[in-house]
Design a protein around this motif. Structure first.
Motif, mmCIF file in Angstrom:
data_model
loop_
_atom_site.group_PDB
_atom_site.id
_atom_site.type_symbol
_atom_site.label_atom_id
_atom_site.label_comp_id
_atom_site.label_asym_id
_atom_site.label_seq_id
_atom_site.Cartn_x
_atom_site.Cartn_y
_atom_site.Cartn_z
ATOM 1 N N VAL A 82 1.538 7.054 -6.677
ATOM 2 C CA VAL A 82 0.497 8.054 -6.924
ATOM 3 C C VAL A 82 0.997 9.448 -6.552
ATOM 4 O O VAL A 82 0.836 10.409 -7.316
ATOM 5 C CB VAL A 82 -0.786 7.709 -6.145
ATOM 6 C CG1 VAL A 82 -1.774 8.868 -6.174
ATOM 7 C CG2 VAL A 82 -1.432 6.443 -6.699
ATOM 8 N N GLU A 83 1.632 9.561 -5.387
ATOM 9 C CA GLU A 83 2.095 10.870 -4.915
ATOM 10 C C GLU A 83 3.172 11.449 -5.829
ATOM 11 O O GLU A 83 3.272 12.678 -5.973
ATOM 12 C CB GLU A 83 2.643 10.742 -3.490
ATOM 13 C CG GLU A 83 1.585 10.435 -2.436
ATOM 14 C CD GLU A 83 0.691 11.623 -2.173
ATOM 15 O OE1 GLU A 83 1.176 12.635 -1.674
ATOM 16 O OE2 GLU A 83 -0.507 11.532 -2.514
ATOM 17 N N ARG A 84 3.977 10.589 -6.455
ATOM 18 C CA ARG A 84 5.009 11.073 -7.386
ATOM 19 C C ARG A 84 4.427 11.521 -8.724
ATOM 20 O O ARG A 84 5.141 12.066 -9.565
ATOM 21 C CB ARG A 84 6.049 9.977 -7.639
ATOM 22 C CG ARG A 84 6.929 9.651 -6.457
ATOM 23 C CD ARG A 84 8.162 8.881 -6.888
ATOM 24 N NE ARG A 84 7.852 7.585 -7.487
ATOM 25 C CZ ARG A 84 7.847 6.427 -6.827
ATOM 26 N NH1 ARG A 84 8.106 6.407 -5.522
ATOM 27 N NH2 ARG A 84 7.591 5.299 -7.453
ATOM 28 N N ALA A 136 -3.333 12.430 -12.313
ATOM 29 C CA ALA A 136 -4.362 12.581 -11.281
ATOM 30 C C ALA A 136 -5.256 11.342 -11.262
ATOM 31 O O ALA A 136 -5.743 10.901 -12.309
ATOM 32 C CB ALA A 136 -5.202 13.827 -11.554
ATOM 33 N N VAL A 137 -5.465 10.769 -10.078
ATOM 34 C CA VAL A 137 -6.293 9.571 -9.948
ATOM 35 C C VAL A 137 -7.728 9.884 -10.353
ATOM 36 O O VAL A 137 -8.322 10.869 -9.906
ATOM 37 C CB VAL A 137 -6.255 9.026 -8.509
ATOM 38 C CG1 VAL A 137 -7.248 7.873 -8.333
ATOM 39 C CG2 VAL A 137 -4.848 8.565 -8.152
ATOM 40 N N HIS A 183 -9.861 5.018 -0.225
ATOM 41 C CA HIS A 183 -10.003 6.439 0.088
ATOM 42 C C HIS A 183 -8.644 7.131 0.128
ATOM 43 O O HIS A 183 -8.482 8.261 -0.365
ATOM 44 C CB HIS A 183 -10.692 6.613 1.446
ATOM 45 C CG HIS A 183 -12.161 6.343 1.436
ATOM 46 N ND1 HIS A 183 -12.873 6.115 2.601
ATOM 47 C CD2 HIS A 183 -13.075 6.269 0.430
ATOM 48 C CE1 HIS A 183 -14.150 5.919 2.301
ATOM 49 N NE2 HIS A 183 -14.290 6.004 0.995
ATOM 50 N N TRP A 184 -7.660 6.483 0.739
ATOM 51 C CA TRP A 184 -6.319 7.069 0.916
ATOM 52 C C TRP A 184 -5.646 7.282 -0.438
ATOM 53 O O TRP A 184 -5.059 8.337 -0.691
ATOM 54 C CB TRP A 184 -5.492 6.154 1.812
ATOM 55 C CG TRP A 184 -4.365 6.814 2.530
ATOM 56 C CD1 TRP A 184 -4.332 8.082 3.044
ATOM 57 C CD2 TRP A 184 -3.103 6.222 2.860
ATOM 58 N NE1 TRP A 184 -3.126 8.309 3.668
ATOM 59 C CE2 TRP A 184 -2.362 7.191 3.575
ATOM 60 C CE3 TRP A 184 -2.545 4.974 2.643
ATOM 61 C CZ2 TRP A 184 -1.066 6.939 4.053
ATOM 62 C CZ3 TRP A 184 -1.265 4.727 3.135
ATOM 63 C CH2 TRP A 184 -0.524 5.685 3.830
ATOM 64 N N LEU A 185 -5.719 6.281 -1.300
ATOM 65 C CA LEU A 185 -5.109 6.394 -2.615
ATOM 66 C C LEU A 185 -5.816 7.445 -3.480
ATOM 67 O O LEU A 185 -5.179 8.130 -4.282
ATOM 68 C CB LEU A 185 -5.136 5.038 -3.329
ATOM 69 C CG LEU A 185 -4.292 3.920 -2.716
ATOM 70 C CD1 LEU A 185 -4.514 2.621 -3.465
ATOM 71 C CD2 LEU A 185 -2.801 4.288 -2.723
ATOM 72 N N ALA A 186 -7.136 7.555 -3.313
ATOM 73 C CA ALA A 186 -7.920 8.477 -4.138
ATOM 74 C C ALA A 186 -7.892 9.902 -3.620
ATOM 75 O O ALA A 186 -8.196 10.843 -4.358
ATOM 76 C CB ALA A 186 -9.365 7.994 -4.221
ATOM 77 N N VAL A 219 0.836 -1.201 0.000
ATOM 78 C CA VAL A 219 0.000 0.000 0.000
ATOM 79 C C VAL A 219 0.872 1.253 0.000
ATOM 80 O O VAL A 219 0.604 2.222 -0.743
ATOM 81 C CB VAL A 219 -0.963 -0.016 1.197
ATOM 82 C CG1 VAL A 219 -1.703 1.316 1.332
ATOM 83 C CG2 VAL A 219 -1.958 -1.158 1.062
ATOM 84 N N ARG A 220 1.929 1.252 0.817
ATOM 85 C CA ARG A 220 2.827 2.409 0.836
ATOM 86 C C ARG A 220 3.468 2.626 -0.526
ATOM 87 O O ARG A 220 3.633 3.753 -0.979
ATOM 88 C CB ARG A 220 3.908 2.204 1.897
ATOM 89 C CG ARG A 220 3.394 1.897 3.293
ATOM 90 C CD ARG A 220 2.715 3.073 3.928
ATOM 91 N NE ARG A 220 3.628 4.068 4.380
ATOM 92 C CZ ARG A 220 3.460 4.787 5.488
ATOM 93 N NH1 ARG A 220 2.411 4.565 6.260
ATOM 94 N NH2 ARG A 220 4.308 5.712 5.827
ATOM 95 N N LEU A 221 3.835 1.521 -1.181
ATOM 96 C CA LEU A 221 4.441 1.617 -2.504
ATOM 97 C C LEU A 221 3.466 2.227 -3.509
ATOM 98 O O LEU A 221 3.826 3.139 -4.269
ATOM 99 C CB LEU A 221 4.892 0.229 -2.964
ATOM 100 C CG LEU A 221 5.477 0.114 -4.369
ATOM 101 C CD1 LEU A 221 6.674 1.041 -4.558
ATOM 102 C CD2 LEU A 221 5.865 -1.344 -4.649
ATOM 103 N N MET A 222 2.221 1.752 -3.515
ATOM 104 C CA MET A 222 1.235 2.316 -4.448
ATOM 105 C C MET A 222 0.989 3.787 -4.156
ATOM 106 O O MET A 222 0.878 4.608 -5.083
ATOM 107 C CB MET A 222 -0.074 1.515 -4.369
ATOM 108 C CG MET A 222 0.024 0.115 -4.933
ATOM 109 S SD MET A 222 -1.570 -0.728 -5.078
ATOM 110 C CE MET A 222 -2.035 -0.918 -3.344
#
Length: 394
Positions: free
Chosen positions: A138-140, A145-146, A189-192, A131-134
């Motif tokens: 996304v953050e990079r 944009a998701v 939710h966190w990823l989005a 999850v941290r990797l994904m």
């Protein structure tokens, strides 16, 4: 630094978390535990030598020698116990889901706000390496944009873990879109970067409901209730819970408050056990293949094409501590809670996010039990949102 003295409420399946938190001389130790089951207390006596063992949780809540409390009891008990601990002024760790209905979640958060006592929710998947990797990808901005996220959850041991005890009953869990999906809805939710505001769901009890091999009421689970390689195919399961009224398949569609569209699917009779996330942005997509060490997250973002097995970038899921729960997440979860209980401050887990994952699960469960009608997910009081965003500082 002296060890944080931990009191534990409940020593069932998540007793593993108490064992992870018991690190004498390394920052925290379990000094007292309460469970109404004598067998659980006997097991705890072996796991935590010298710890005080009780049948009444109030012995822990009212003990001035306890610095912080872990609530690891069944889901339907979380709200009352968490509020008791908060009112007693002790930092509290509440295993997910936060509660089994929205009103109880809000009551817990209001109590934390009113008392000023530190509240932490055990959403350990926020610390899972995959999850941290994904999230880092996304953050990079590697996929832009998701815009949409699809989650497939294959629960290969569902018959063992969720249909042989209280998890199988609505009165204790509400449904597995809370007990099991609270993890994935929170990660989604966190990823989005947003929360579900509308949900629509379908579901059914397709396999375990017709299995006649149930235990008698009050009969304990057999010693072989779980085996890694046995109990296949699903209809060979024996010793199921006397009552089974939760769904073993569910499909949820979501619209988030930032416009992202998402889908979550859960099945409890698959041959494999893992989670597959597909996150699509306006400049690429990522997908995980395997969700633990040895797995990878692959990114396609350079051009259009037909089917292409080779991605533009591939990242290995980082290795985890040997035998650590949830892909290495549990020790990191404990580290964060112990630090938070001592010092306060912001955390990667979030009481607001925990409430919103339950709210989405509750409304989705209502939808699937009423023919798939769309349901609105109620927002949280903005004053509470702001309080927890500040790290629980007024």
């Amino acid at each position: 630094m002296t060890d944080l003295r931990l009191g534990v409420l409940g020593y069932g399946l998540r007793g593993s978390l108490a064992r992870t938190a018991h690190r004498p001389g390394a920052g925290s130790r379990v000094t007292a535990l309460a469970d109404h089951d004598a067998r659980a207390r006997a097991e705890a006596a072996t796991a935590f030598p010298g710890a005080r063992l009780h049948s009444d949780h109030r012995e822990i809540v009212e003990d001035p020698g306890i610095d912080a409390v872990l609530v690891l009891t069944p889901d339907h008990t979380h709200a009352d116990l968490a509020r008791e601990v908060l009112k007693a002024g002790k930092p509290v760790f509440v295993e997910k889901p936060l509660a089994t209905d929205i009103e109880s979640c809000d009551a817990i958060l209001h109590t934390a706000y009113q008392t000023g006592t530190r509240l932490y929710i055990g959403h350990n998947m926020r610390h899972m390496p995959v999850v941290r990797l994904m999230r880092d990808i996304v953050e990079r901005g590697e996929i832009g944009a998701v815009k949409t996220i699809w989650v497939r959850h294959f629960v290969g041991y569902g018959g063992d873990w969720y249909f042989k005890d209280w998890h199988a009953e609505q009165r204790y869990t509400n449904g597995l879109l809370l007990q099991k999906a609270a993890h994935d809805i929170d990660v989604l939710h966190w990823l989005a970067g947003g929360y579900a505001e509308q949900v629509q769901a379908l579901g059914d009890l397709m396999v375990y409901g017709s299995n006649p091999h149930r235990r008698a009421p009050g009969e304990p689970k057999p010693d072989d209730w779980y085996t890694k390689d046995g109990h296949w195919p699903p209809h060979t399961q024996r010793g199921l819970n006397p009552v089974i009224d939760v769904e073993d398949v569910s499909l949820v569609n979501m619209r988030l408050d930032n416009g992202v569209l998402a889908a979550y699917q859960q099945c409890h009779f698959t041959p494999d056990y893992w989670r597959n996330y597909t996150v699509i942005g306006d400049a690429g997509r990522l997908e995980n293949f395997g969700d633990g060490p040895g797995g990878t997250v692959r990114v396609w973002n350079s051009r259009r094409s037909g089917y292409r097995a080779e991605p533009d970038a591939e990242y290995p899921v980082p290795a985890a501590e040997d035998n650590a729960g949830h892909g290495g997440a549990d020790p990191l979860l404990v580290d964060e809670f112990v630090r938070f209980a001592r010092e306060g401050g912001r955390t990667d887990t979030s009481p607001v996010a925990a409430r919103m994952s339950v709210a989405a699960g509750v409304r989705a469960t209502e939808s699937l039990r009423t023919g798939g009608t769309p349901r609105a997910v109620p927002p949280l009081d903005p004053e509470l949102v702001a309080y927890f965003a500040r790290g629980q500082i007024r």
